[in-house]
Design a protein around this motif. Sequence first.
Motif, mmCIF file in Angstrom:
data_model
loop_
_atom_site.group_PDB
_atom_site.id
_atom_site.type_symbol
_atom_site.label_atom_id
_atom_site.label_comp_id
_atom_site.label_asym_id
_atom_site.label_seq_id
_atom_site.Cartn_x
_atom_site.Cartn_y
_atom_site.Cartn_z
ATOM 1 N N LEU A 226 0.835 -1.202 0.000
ATOM 2 C CA LEU A 226 0.000 0.000 0.000
ATOM 3 C C LEU A 226 0.872 1.255 0.000
ATOM 4 C CD1 LEU A 226 -2.736 1.435 0.202
ATOM 5 C CD2 LEU A 226 -2.601 1.146 2.702
ATOM 6 N N GLU A 229 1.998 1.978 -3.414
ATOM 7 C CA GLU A 229 0.887 2.530 -4.201
ATOM 8 C C GLU A 229 0.663 4.000 -3.882
ATOM 9 O OE1 GLU A 229 -3.948 2.083 -3.944
ATOM 10 O OE2 GLU A 229 -2.731 0.255 -3.759
ATOM 11 N N VAL A 230 0.668 4.325 -2.589
ATOM 12 C CA VAL A 230 0.420 5.700 -2.159
ATOM 13 C C VAL A 230 1.542 6.635 -2.606
ATOM 14 C CG1 VAL A 230 0.383 7.137 -0.069
ATOM 15 C CG2 VAL A 230 -1.073 5.108 -0.227
ATOM 16 N N TRP A 268 0.423 7.259 8.446
ATOM 17 C CA TRP A 268 0.135 7.663 7.061
ATOM 18 C C TRP A 268 0.043 9.182 7.026
ATOM 19 C CZ3 TRP A 268 -4.031 4.593 3.884
ATOM 20 C CH2 TRP A 268 -4.073 5.055 2.561
ATOM 21 N N THR A 270 -0.981 12.276 5.030
ATOM 22 C CA THR A 270 -1.997 12.437 3.987
ATOM 23 C C THR A 270 -1.962 13.842 3.395
ATOM 24 O OG1 THR A 270 -3.667 13.099 5.608
ATOM 25 C CG2 THR A 270 -3.463 10.749 5.123
ATOM 26 N N ASN A 279 -12.205 6.241 5.062
ATOM 27 C CA ASN A 279 -11.697 5.702 3.805
ATOM 28 C C ASN A 279 -10.285 5.158 3.979
ATOM 29 O OD1 ASN A 279 -9.956 6.397 1.181
ATOM 30 N ND2 ASN A 279 -12.020 5.844 0.507
ATOM 31 N N TYR A 280 -9.471 5.872 4.727
ATOM 32 C CA TYR A 280 -8.113 5.397 5.007
ATOM 33 C C TYR A 280 -8.152 4.135 5.859
ATOM 34 C CZ TYR A 280 -6.637 9.991 3.292
ATOM 35 O OH TYR A 280 -6.427 11.101 2.522
ATOM 36 N N GLU A 282 -10.368 1.811 5.752
ATOM 37 C CA GLU A 282 -10.709 0.701 4.871
ATOM 38 C C GLU A 282 -9.504 0.257 4.046
ATOM 39 O OE1 GLU A 282 -13.947 2.141 2.579
ATOM 40 O OE2 GLU A 282 -15.349 2.256 4.279
ATOM 41 N N ARG A 283 -8.748 1.224 3.530
ATOM 42 C CA ARG A 283 -7.583 0.878 2.721
ATOM 43 C C ARG A 283 -6.494 0.211 3.557
ATOM 44 N NH1 ARG A 283 -5.705 5.792 -0.988
ATOM 45 N NH2 ARG A 283 -4.457 4.108 -1.922
ATOM 46 N N ALA A 286 -7.625 -3.361 4.363
ATOM 47 C CA ALA A 286 -7.494 -4.214 3.175
ATOM 48 C C ALA A 286 -6.037 -4.583 2.925
ATOM 49 C CB ALA A 286 -8.073 -3.502 1.956
ATOM 50 N N ALA A 287 -5.125 -3.653 3.186
ATOM 51 C CA ALA A 287 -3.705 -3.940 2.998
ATOM 52 C C ALA A 287 -3.229 -5.005 3.977
ATOM 53 C CB ALA A 287 -2.893 -2.657 3.167
ATOM 54 N N SER A 290 -4.582 -8.377 2.944
ATOM 55 C CA SER A 290 -3.914 -8.925 1.758
ATOM 56 C C SER A 290 -2.579 -9.551 2.139
ATOM 57 C CB SER A 290 -3.710 -7.832 0.707
ATOM 58 O OG SER A 290 -2.720 -6.895 1.119
#
Length: 399
Positions: A226, A229-230, A268, A270, A279-280, A282-283, A286-287, A290
């Motif tokens: 993640l 990606e960010v 993080w 931002t 929203n963060y 959730e991301r 999910a990371a 995974s």
Amino acid sequence: MKITESAVVELTWTLVERPSPNPPGGEGPVVDALVEYLEASPVEWTLEREELEPGRPNLVARAGNPEHGRLLLTGHTDVVPANADDWTGDPYELRRESDGPDGDRLVGRGVADMKGALAAKVVAAEAFLTGDDDSDSSADPGEVVLGFAIDEERGGPGTERIAEAVGDVDAAVVGEPTDLHVAIAQYGALDWELVVYGRESHSGRPDRGINAIDGLRCALNGVADLAEEVAAEDHPILEPGPTITVTEIEGGSAPHVVPGEARATVSWRTLPEGPEPENYDERMRAAVESGLVDAPPVEFELRRTLTVDAAGIDADHPLVRQTVAAAGEVGVESDVVGFNAGSDTRHLIPRGIPAVLFGPGTIEDDAHTVDESVAVSDLVATARVYERLLERYLLATDD
């Protein structure tokens, strides 16, 4: 009256020698000194002192005609603690040193972050409101609002309250150390505590346990994906852009025990105008999930522990243009930059108060450092920029 080096240095001296380390706070003596100074000023200030906590007052000072505009010059009265054993002198006894490459420097806790800027604001406001040979002293100037806030170093409730108390102002300038540049954007910060649960066993029989450190490692591999990606996102001002960093790891109870629990802190940074914190969440979740796909059969908890909003205004906002122009008019070459730290603009911009950061010193080399210092020439230049900005905003001569 004119801005003089002696006026700015003397008031800075007074403020630095009123210690206000946070924790615990105790900004009262700094505010006492400001009240004493402002009550003796040739300007007839209206003073509003509000005790937010025992011994921790905010102060708002107002002078001028609000019908002709209102500009807020604000900053915080608390400083970070100083370990006197690490300093070459008493952190709270300001001293002047003459051996720097940029001339004389003032050394003392808070001189850059941000008692020097507070002194510059007061002296600049006095010069503007009393007039001098270079300004239109016959004009009916707009209102200067000076805000002195508690507790910036641990969250910023002082500036939140000042924003409520001052109401509708045209714009605000916060005196953080920006090296005389105009900072228009700052990161937000979200932190999570990630706890992974396995099962303890003797390290001679690791097959009987579930290693939580192995699980945490896998989870953090997902976080690393993640982060990559960010990192591809960018911002025109803030560098290097958004980042995700693992800042703490803890796990294990003894050398020969398969760990049943391991934890990490993930931070993080931002960008302004990002989504809601959920929203963060959730991301990040999910990371983690995974990364755990091929991990031992562990369980985990993910809890957000810090939420600090990002903040920013457009580079072409009138406040930005006016501040850059004001700096140029007094001989300061000022660029539009980002600010790689938190500041109280996050309590102003969301309330509809455009705000920039401008002050002497730097975050990298001066703020929060041992033997914190600021160049005397930069301190005086800051006061002159503030005065010129007040003229541009409150005498209605430009834009």
